[in-house]
Design an enzyme around this catalytic site. Structure first.
Site, short mmCIF file in Angstrom:
data_model
loop_
_atom_site.label_atom_id
_atom_site.label_comp_id
_atom_site.label_asym_id
_atom_site.label_seq_id
_atom_site.Cartn_x
_atom_site.Cartn_y
_atom_site.Cartn_z
N GLN A 1 17.24 25.06 155.90
CA GLN A 1 16.64 24.15 154.93
C GLN A 1 17.29 22.77 154.88
OE1 GLN A 1 16.35 25.28 150.54
NE2 GLN A 1 14.40 25.89 151.43
N PHE A 2 18.60 22.72 155.01
CA PHE A 2 19.34 21.46 155.17
C PHE A 2 20.41 21.71 156.23
CE2 PHE A 2 17.49 20.76 151.04
CZ PHE A 2 17.29 19.38 150.97
N ALA A 3 20.68 20.72 157.05
CA ALA A 3 21.70 20.89 158.10
C ALA A 3 23.06 21.23 157.49
CB ALA A 3 21.80 19.63 158.95
N ASP A 4 23.25 20.79 156.25
CA ASP A 4 24.50 21.11 155.54
C ASP A 4 24.67 22.61 155.36
OD1 ASP A 4 24.82 18.12 154.01
OD2 ASP A 4 22.80 18.79 154.49
N TYR A 5 23.59 23.36 155.45
CA TYR A 5 23.66 24.82 155.22
C TYR A 5 23.80 25.59 156.54
CZ TYR A 5 21.22 23.46 150.87
OH TYR A 5 20.82 22.88 149.71
N ILE A 6 23.96 24.90 157.62
CA ILE A 6 23.93 25.58 158.91
C ILE A 6 25.25 26.28 159.23
CG2 ILE A 6 24.75 23.73 160.47
CD1 ILE A 6 22.26 24.42 162.23
N GLU A 54 21.67 32.08 156.29
CA GLU A 54 21.47 31.30 157.52
C GLU A 54 21.96 32.08 158.73
OE1 GLU A 54 22.82 30.09 154.73
OE2 GLU A 54 21.23 28.72 154.08
N PRO A 109 27.17 28.64 157.92
CA PRO A 109 27.27 30.10 158.01
C PRO A 109 26.69 30.65 159.32
CG PRO A 109 26.46 29.45 155.86
CD PRO A 109 26.47 28.21 156.71
N HIS A 135 23.57 17.78 151.02
CA HIS A 135 22.20 17.51 151.48
C HIS A 135 22.13 16.22 152.29
CE1 HIS A 135 21.99 19.89 147.78
NE2 HIS A 135 20.93 20.46 148.31
#
Lengths: 412, 337
Positions: B82-87, B60, B89, B129
């Site tokens: 892909q998911f805001a949870d992955y933002i 990310e 980084p 997620h």
């Protein structure tokens, strides 16, 4: 029951080659002879030249001769321009440190000993190529003939500071000079440079990008993101690692330099990776030229480790005497970039001590004049500064209502 | 007029800007050939070319960094996280880089990038997620944050976000992709079919950023909501039998403070609802603003109905989610003051 101690196990915490109080010692460094590394064709497959990541491209030998097939065969005029840009950078650095000590600005960072890294690269690149530097490549601006006055105005955050007093000293930015805004969050520019290069490739633009990162910051994730993107999309970018041995007080071993070279980081990504004597103007020029020609011809990215030495402290806030012997810079086995290029020019019969002294005096006079001019435009502590209401501009393209309200509140 | 669900509306927005501006390009994990895990970029690579819609490595930070570099070059990148949870980084590149580029370069460079990302709960996505991280970004000077609540707004706001010269976080309430979910998880799933906001023009149109919309006019109290919570608020108002004015903020930064204060001055009561955790959430800012600007009109303390200050729990999703029962309870409570 006590767990049995396993005598074979211990935590390894790297320690540098020497510490204050001991004699500077670089015996552990393996320095191949100048001219001993072959120059491959630009279209070579990365796999075929992986040993270059573990060697050292050097051109100027101990007698000042240019040797081997990495010799870029430059004219005396080009070499003298390079020498002057390096001298001017050093003189400028010295003047700015004095200004900081006099309280005219808050902070400064010198590039002493690393001038060739920036100057030779700038000269080998096209003027339109885009640079994504760290804070120690002011030589790029100098070599691109960017006005010292503009640089000083930024250092003093004065009324003519193009960055409007918003950035710490030396965090230059100039679109016109192809010099991207410097970030203190180390490594961020590295992956941005790859994005820039991807966009250029998409537009079939002949310009390429070049980025610099310190060996210490190669431990940042951005370094790995950059190499991944460069490799995946074969972006026309030169990824330079400036290995100046020290990240503030941490020697290169703390960044992983004990086990392998920094150039070797590129091998795993399938990037052609060169390890180059960073204090050798001709070697830096030749390596940059090789990588630039390769990228411009559509053969993709390259990684260059520039093996050099940070001859002074990290910044004006640093005291290197606390963590390394003061004699280290003088003992650096690859010498000083200005002295080495000077010796080469003299060896060629194109230069002498008198002319060098004249050039130095001219550079000092120029920097002194520009310094006075800049100080008349204000310094951090006194004189004119940017309009304070401009503090709220450029947060967004158009100022939203909440910022207008806060500006009015401040000015009330 | 074509009927679209929110995914189709987002896809249509992307299709329109890819066609209208050669400098727009899209990349992110799985967005290329496959068309994205939620199908938002379905068919776009085939139509607009592999060099304008393409897959990115799972990084990310690298994705956003590359977008910042492309923006500096002159492109207008739209990336998908892909998911805001992955933002997370990418926060360094968003906060330290994209948000400040215009400021720190004295206006010489900027980051005209759009970061699309599905956010919010209601899909049994557990801790990675389901999150609503908008408050992390609304705290940052230089970022715009947009959250649509229906297909029509999603398309117009996304086009405006992409054409905006500032960095925009465009959080898509993933539970609304396929229907106007009102928090009644135990009832049959509703689709967008027949909903007025599913009428989405096929052509290019923009909805100005920074403008809220009154989703339901009312006199008794003001409810500030965005994303999925707009539909929860509407359901709760009806179930409580109270004449609630529901304001769909649509853009959190810049905020349409005028619409908020006008409403609260009228109603004298205000409830803020969001899915995100409560402490230091965007609701705290809204409550403070209402207090600062409407204090003398207020007849009751500003209330917040939000996610709890815990990580998002998988099995307790519906105890965590601020559903219509909790919102209706708050409505009854504030009316009695």
């Amino acid at each position: 029951m006590m767990r049995a101690l396993h005598n074979g196990l211990s935590l390894h915490v790297p320690e540098p080659w020497c510490r204050p109080g001991s004699k500077a010692n670089f015996d552990a460094f393996d320095i191949p002879a100048a001219g001993s590394v072959a120059r491959p064709p630009i279209e070579v497959e990365p796999f075929a030249i992986r040993e270059l990541a573990y060697s050292l491209v050097r051109v100027i030998d101990e007698q000042g001769n240019a040797t081997g097939d990495w010799d870029p065969c430059l004219t005396a005029d080009v070499l003298k321009r390079g020498l002057r840009a390096m001298v001017l950078t050093r003189v400028y650095d010295n003047r700015m440190v004095r200004a900081q000590r006099q309280g005219k600005t808050s902070f400064y960072m010198k590039s002493t000993g690393e001038e060739a890294v920036a100057v030779a690269a700038a000269m080998a690149l096209d003027r339109a190529d885009m640079c994504f530097p760290t804070y120690r490549q002011q030589g790029l601006l100098v070599a691109r003939d960017w006005p010292l006055l503009d640089m000083m105005n930024q250092v003093f955050s004065n009324s003519q500071d193009r960055l409007k007093g918003r950035q710490m000293p030396v965090f230059y930015s100039s679109r016109e000079a192809g010099f991207f805004s410097i970030s203190g969050n180390l490594g961020t520019q590295y992956s941005q440079a790859v994005g820039w290069a991807m966009a250029a490739a998409l537009d079939r633009d002949p310009r390429i990008a070049a980025a610099w990162i310190g060996e210490g910051a190669t431990a940042e994730g951005d370094f790995h993101h950059a190499l991944t993107f460069a490799s995946v999309y074969q972006a026309p970018v030169i990824l330079n690692i400036v290995n100046n041995q020290w990240a503030i007080s941490s020697f290169s071993g703390i960044a992983g330099g004990e086990r392998t070279t920094f150039a070797a980081r590129g091998v795993g990504f399938g990037l052609p990776s060169l390890r180059v004597d960073g204090n050798d103007f001709l070697a830096v020029y030749a390596a940059t030229d090789w990588a630039a020609k390769r990228a411009r011809a559509g053969h993709g990215p390259a990684l260059i480790e520039l093996f050099t030495y940070r001859a002074e402290g990290h910044s004006t806030s640093d005291d290197p005497g606390k963590y390394r012997p003061g004699s280290e810079a003088a003992a650096w086995p690859l010498g000083d970039p200005i002295e080495r290029l000077k010796a080469h020019l003299i060896r060629r019969g194109d230069w002498d001590d008198t002319r060098h002294a004249e050039m130095l005096a001219e550079a000092e006079a120029h920097v002194r004049d520009v310094g006075k001019q800049s100080e008349r435009l204000g310094t951090l502590r006194s004189g004119a500064r940017p309009e304070v209401s401009s503090m709220f501009e450029d947060v967004f393209k158009n100022m939203p209502p909440h910022l207008r309200a806060q500006r009015d509140e401040m000015l009330r | 007029m074509p009927q679209m669900n929110m995914i189709e509306a987002i896809n249509s927005a992307l299709d329109c800007v890819l066609a209208s501006d050669r400098n727009v390009l899209i990349f992110g994990q799985d967005v290329g050939y496959f068309g994205g895990v939620f199908r938002a970029t379905d068919g776009l690579q085939r139509k607009h070319g592999r060099d304008r819609v393409f897959d990115a490595p799972i990084t990310e930070a690298g994705i956003v960094a590359a977008a910042v570099g492309m923006g500096a070059y002159g492109k207008r990148p739209v990336v998908e996280i892909q998911f805001a949870d992955y933002i997370y980084p990418a926060t360094d590149q968003l906060i330290s880089e994209a948000a400040r580029m215009r400021y720190r370069t004295g206006g010489e460079w900027w980051s005209p990038i759009t970061v699309r990302s599905p956010y919010g709960g209601g899909i049994y996505g557990g801790q990675t997620h389901s999150q609503s991280p908008e408050g992390i970004f609304t705290h940052v000077a230089g970022l715009k944050t947009v959250i649509p609540s229906n297909p029509h707004d999603a398309k117009g706001l996304l086009i405006a976000a992409i054409e905006d010269d500032d960095p925009v976080l465009f959080f898509e309430p993933k539970r609304l992709y396929n229907g106007p979910f009102d928090g009644h998880h135990d009832r049959p799933v509703q689709s967008w079919a027949g909903h007025p906001a599913s009428a989405v023009p096929a052509e290019h149109y923009r909805i100005e950023l920074g403008k809220a919309k009154i989703a339901r006019p009312g006199e008794a109290l003001t409810m500030l909501a965005y994303g999925t919570m707009v539909h929860v608020a509407l359901a709760a108002a009806q179930e409580a039998g109270v004449d609630v004015e529901v304001i769909d903020l649509r853009t959190l930064i810049p905020l349409d403070l005028q619409t908020i204060t006008t409403s609260v001055e009228k109603t004298g009561r205000c409830i803020v609802v969001h899915e995100a955790t409560r402490t230091c959430g965007f609701g705290a800012e809204l409550a403070a603003l209402v207090q600062e600007h409407c204090f003398y009109a207020l007849e009751a303390p500003v209330m917040r109905v939000t996610g709890w200050d815990t990580p998002y729990p998988h099995a307790f999703e519906w105890e965590y989610f601020p559903g219509p029962a909790r919102v209706a309870r708050a409505i009854r409570q504030i009316i009695e003051v």
